[in-house]
Enzyme design. Structure first.
Site, short mmCIF file in Angstrom:
data_model
loop_
_atom_site.label_atom_id
_atom_site.label_comp_id
_atom_site.label_asym_id
_atom_site.label_seq_id
_atom_site.Cartn_x
_atom_site.Cartn_y
_atom_site.Cartn_z
CB CYS A 1 91.38 32.50 -6.69
SG CYS A 1 92.73 31.36 -6.69
CG HIS B 1 89.25 31.12 -10.30
ND1 HIS B 1 89.80 32.36 -10.35
CD2 HIS B 1 90.17 30.25 -9.89
CE1 HIS B 1 91.02 32.63 -9.90
NE2 HIS B 1 91.33 31.36 -9.86
CD GLU C 1 87.11 34.34 -11.71
OE1 GLU C 1 88.36 34.61 -11.83
OE2 GLU C 1 86.38 33.76 -10.82
#
Length: 240
Positions: free
Chosen positions: A105, A180, A182
């Protein structure tokens, strides 16, 4: 390859977090692949409202890879100019030295800015799970939360995209993603409670429904996050 074999050689991963340090399944896979994670939080929590801090970044050449996470600010904001410039220099140094960098990001946007691309306000901000098309390691549904988007460097190879924005590019030993990989429902709930609920509602989204959608993807995304790290380490980082 077993986990024991993966841990036979310890390497150093520099994790740069801006307003948060959690990297979920991404960080877990680096650890499984034998990386010792060393974290640097750029903005202390008591400076989130005044993020113009001075930062003494470590030398990326002391590490085997660098992971750069997201942030609530824009790359081009005057509020963060004091540390964006030296962080861009860090990314340039890593690139020159052949140290692989994975940017997520804001981190992906920083890679674009560092290497001849740019970061612009997105005409179609993305919040919540969104479909991404691209190479197998990138394609699928990923959680998003961004109001800016990167314009990849001219010599980069775009490996993921959707109608809203380029979603992933590779440049030498650098991998940038706009989504994202994660995060899970718990981390997104933290964002929602930290002002994100108002942002979501402003986009016509019910925060609780959004969280339920993210939670429904958690198990699958963790597996795919591991595959994304494998792609980064086995193909991007090796220059294949």
């Amino acid at each position: 390859m077993t986990t024991d074999l993966m841990r036979t050689e310890t390497k150093r991963l520099l994790l740069l977090g801006h307003d948060y340090l959690g990297a979920g399944g991404i960080e877990a896979r680096f650890a499984e692949r034998g990386y010792q994670v060393e974290r640097v939080q750029v903005i202390p929590p008591d400076r989130f409202e005044d993020p113009g801090v001075d930062v003494d970044f470590p030398d990326p050449r002391d590490y085997d890879a660098v992971l750069v996470l997201g942030a609530r600010w824009s790359v081009y904001s005057d509020q963060v100019a004091s540390w964006v410039k030296p962080e861009l220099e860090l990314l340039g140094t890593a690139d020159e030295a052949g140290v692989p960098v994975f940017g997520i990001c804001f981190g992906g946007q920083m890679l674009a800015q560092a290497h001849g691309g740019e970061v612009v306000a997105s005409p179609a901000p993305e919040i919540g799970p969104q479909v991404v098309a691209g190479i197998p390691a990138v394609a699928g549904i990923w959680t998003q939360w961004h109001h800016d988007r990167f314009v990849p460097p001219p010599d980069a190879t775009v490996v993921g995209a959707n109608a809203a924005a380029p979603q992933a590019f590779v440049l030498r030993r650098n991998l940038a993603v706009q989504f994202h990989p994660e995060v899970d429902a718990d981390s997104v709930r933290g964002w929602v409670e930290d002002g994100g609920a108002e942002d979501a509602r402003g986009r016509g989204l019910d925060p609780e429904v959004l969280l339920e959608h993210v939670a429904s993807l958690d198990a699958d995304v963790r597996v795919r996050a591991a595959a994304l790290v494998d792609y980064f380490l086995d193909q991007v980082a090796t220059g294949r």
